[in-house]
Design a protein around this motif. Sequence first.
Motif, PDB file in Angstrom:
ATOM      1  N   LYS A 105      -7.425  -5.033   9.717  1.00 37.98           N
ATOM      2  CA  LYS A 105      -7.584  -6.068   8.702  1.00 37.98           C
ATOM      3  C   LYS A 105      -8.967  -6.666   8.789  1.00 37.98           C
ATOM      4  N   TYR A 134       0.271  -9.828  13.431  1.00 37.94           N
ATOM      5  CA  TYR A 134       1.069 -11.016  13.761  1.00 37.94           C
ATOM      6  C   TYR A 134       2.442 -11.008  13.089  1.00 37.94           C
ATOM      7  N   GLN A 164     -10.180 -21.170  15.954  1.00 34.62           N
ATOM      8  CA  GLN A 164     -10.803 -20.622  17.162  1.00 34.62           C
ATOM      9  C   GLN A 164     -12.043 -21.455  17.484  1.00 34.62           C
ATOM     10  N   ASP A 189     -11.746 -13.040   8.475  1.00 33.85           N
ATOM     11  CA  ASP A 189     -11.286 -12.750   9.829  1.00 33.85           C
ATOM     12  C   ASP A 189      -9.961 -13.459  10.124  1.00 33.85           C
ATOM     13  N   HIS A 193      -5.340 -13.308   8.149  1.00 35.36           N
ATOM     14  CA  HIS A 193      -4.074 -13.222   8.895  1.00 35.36           C
ATOM     15  C   HIS A 193      -3.046 -14.217   8.367  1.00 35.36           C
TER      16      HIS A 193
HETATM   17  C1  SOE Z   1     -11.989 -12.817  16.290  1.00 35.53           C
HETATM   18  O1  SOE Z   1     -12.065 -13.950  15.553  1.00 35.53           O
HETATM   19  C2  SOE Z   1     -10.606 -12.175  16.287  1.00 35.53           C
HETATM   20  O2  SOE Z   1     -10.628 -11.121  17.189  1.00 35.53           O
HETATM   21  C3  SOE Z   1     -10.214 -11.651  14.898  1.00 35.53           C
HETATM   22  O3  SOE Z   1     -11.057 -10.618  14.469  1.00 35.53           O
HETATM   23  C4  SOE Z   1      -8.776 -11.202  14.883  1.00 35.53           C
HETATM   24  O4  SOE Z   1      -8.388 -10.710  13.652  1.00 35.53           O
HETATM   25  C5  SOE Z   1      -7.924 -12.337  15.362  1.00 35.53           C
HETATM   26  O5  SOE Z   1      -6.573 -12.033  15.337  1.00 35.53           O
HETATM   27  C6  SOE Z   1      -8.321 -12.744  16.747  1.00 35.53           C
HETATM   28  O6  SOE Z   1      -9.656 -13.126  16.705  1.00 35.53           O
END
Ligand code: SOE
Length: 395
Positions: A105, A134, A164, A189, A193
């Motif tokens: 994705k 997920y 994050q 990114d 999700h």
């Molecule tokens: C980085 O932000 C990352 O690895 C993403 O690319 C993923 O899709 C995510 O699930 C976890 O964080």
Amino acid sequence: MPQKDFVNIALIGAGFMGRTHSNAWGQVSRFFKTPIKPVMHTAFALPEENPQAMGKWGWQNFSTDWQKTVASPDIDLVDIVTPNFMHAPPAKAAIAAGKNVACEKPIAGTLTEARDMADAAKKARVKSFVWYNYRRCPAVAMAHKLVKQGAVGDIRHVRAFYLQDWADDSIPLVWRFDKKLAGSGAHGDLNAHIVDMTRFVTGQEITTIVGAIAETFVKERTLMAGSAAGGIAAGIKSGSGKGKVTVDDTVLFLARFSGGAVASFEAARQATGNQNRNGFEINGTKGSLKFNFEDMNRLSFYDATRPREVQGWTEIMCTHGGSHPYVDAWWPDAHIIGYEHAFTNMAFDILKVLAGQDPTVPIPDFADAYQTQRVLEAVLLSADKHEPVKLADVK
Ligand code: SOE
Ligand code: NAI
């Protein structure tokens, strides 16, 4: 022609997801009763990554030429784990060669590429899969099942977040900060999700983006030095000094779902103290659900149909083999699973679909992931124009 009882897989890419997918393909038949056997046939990596190093995961052959690998008559399934700009080229080449394709994705860096990929897979009648992993956490799959059973009633409010904090200004200009290579930043990114996850859990589509805001806080980053720009960052500009960041760090938006619910979404890479806080809250007329990946085995459920004096949040450990999706294959109650297991669960479902069986819970194909990509595109349009965008206008 009798169906083969094995599938020869080619993995395209050898970074973070190269490792998670290798682990999944290696583990899946050890834990699940797989209807066909996954054969870890060939791993592609960039020359500077030393493709042979993928042998430790169980890959049998190695390549530095992805075109040759995807075209090889030996390969049945091409699994793509490259940066976003490098999803469409191997996917389209694999489809043209009649292969089934699995892809990380977001399905692509741009909506046009995503549409081309979905159209090509449909026309060639190959099977396609997008690793929205997920969905395959038992707690998220359980939330999907509860909503389907009517346990929360009519959904009125969805709150989704993916926070994050790794992208402070010490992080160099890796591909994730370059629009040409990544498509967007935290949006494609992380929002990718939670858009997928809420579409999956609610069973509804997003119909309107009511408003959106996108911000880039760190506008320049240190260039990767010399050959360090190879490997995981292939394609990125390298050298000394600084380069421009061309994607967002944070994107927030408001939306409406087809069933009438209103929703808020938040993706941020500089949400200090939140390392991988990926979750949702879903509030309905009969009950509510809460999930946060940092406590991934737990699903919180509020049943508002119980007598008022005993209403309260039920903390469900989704670790019971007889009841919770995928858990039969793993460990006894509360012997908890982690990040990599959702990928192995996905590998199992891919093998089921390839064998003509139903997946444990719905699995996104290219057509489905294209719908998520339309939402992502609509959000960026809304942020850019400062106005609402109807999904019907984004094709
Ligand atoms: C980085 O932000 C990352 O690895 C993403 O690319 C993923 O899709 C995510 O699930 C976890 O964080
Ligand atoms: P990464 O940077 O760790 O690895 C990418 C790999 O792709 C490199 O190691 C290399 O083998 C290959 N590659 C890089 N540039 C290339 C080029 N120009 N040509 C051919 N191959 C090239 O990246 P990561 O984190 O593995 O991400 C890959 C994909 O997986 C992205 O689409 C990302 O969005 C997705 N992802 C998904 C996650 C999930 O939760 N499902 C988690 C992390 C990433």
